[in-house]
Enzyme design. Structure first.
Site, short mmCIF file in Angstrom:
data_model
loop_
_atom_site.label_atom_id
_atom_site.label_comp_id
_atom_site.label_asym_id
_atom_site.label_seq_id
_atom_site.Cartn_x
_atom_site.Cartn_y
_atom_site.Cartn_z
N SER A 104 14.70 38.15 63.38
CA SER A 104 15.16 39.33 64.45
C SER A 104 14.73 38.44 65.81
CB SER A 104 13.99 40.47 64.31
OG SER A 104 14.74 41.37 65.06
N HIS A 109 9.37 37.72 79.48
CA HIS A 109 9.47 37.72 80.79
C HIS A 109 8.40 37.23 81.60
CE1 HIS A 109 13.04 40.54 79.17
NE2 HIS A 109 11.62 41.05 78.52
N CYS A 124 11.90 41.58 60.89
CA CYS A 124 12.40 42.45 59.86
C CYS A 124 11.65 41.80 58.59
CB CYS A 124 13.70 42.79 59.74
SG CYS A 124 14.64 41.49 59.43
#
Length: 160
Positions: A104, A109, A124
């Site tokens: 995935s 940030h 997943c």
């Protein structure tokens, strides 16, 4: 005769593949089980803004890709972008980075002006249970930024 009659009923229903064998409700249940995943987020506060990974895309990329590999997850691609300083800002601006995983993604940030980092790890569990790998990745990145405070959340995805 029972087999022939079942085949006629399946043909008349218009269902194909697994849905014809399990029935439409059970097929959907199986798809949901395949979609099941773990989504981890972390808000890190009190991070050292002078760490290269806070302001240098190459340093953040190296940190993230190495942590992904050590956790046992599979990097497929990545993109790291440094923002321009905010109007009137005096220091270097933050970075947004994404590592696309076969399992995935990792999104990160940095906010050097706020001494903060936000992390997002989603895996997943289609072919294997990747929870421990996701937790190891998040723990490694959290340790690398050494925050004074951290808020971590876990969300099970695809569970109805």
């Amino acid at each position: 005769m029972v087999g022939a009659r079942s085949a006629m009923l399946v043909a008349a229903s218009g269902l194909r593949g697994e849905a014809a064998i399990l029935g439409p409700g059970r097929c959907r249940l199986r798809m949901i089980q395949h979609m099941h995943g773990l989504h981890l987020t972390a808000d890190l506060h009190g991070c050292d803004a002078t760490r290269p990974a806070m302001t240098e895309p190459a340093a953040l990329r190296e940190l993230c890709v190495a942590a992904v590999r050590r956790s046992g997850l599979t990097p497929v691609s990545e993109l790291f972008h440094r923002f321009a300083p905010a109007p009137g800002g005096t220091g270097p601006a933050g970075i947004t980075g994404v590592v696309l995983l076969a399992e995935s993604h990792l999104a990160i940030h940095t906010w050097p002006e706020q001494q903060a980092v936000t992390l997002d790890v989603y895996v997943c569990n289609y072919s294997a249970d990747n929870r421990a790998k996701a937790q190891a990745l998040l723990a490694a990145l959290q340790a690398a930024f050494a925050p004074q405070q951290a808020q971590v959340q876990a969300l099970e995805r695809g569970v109805l």
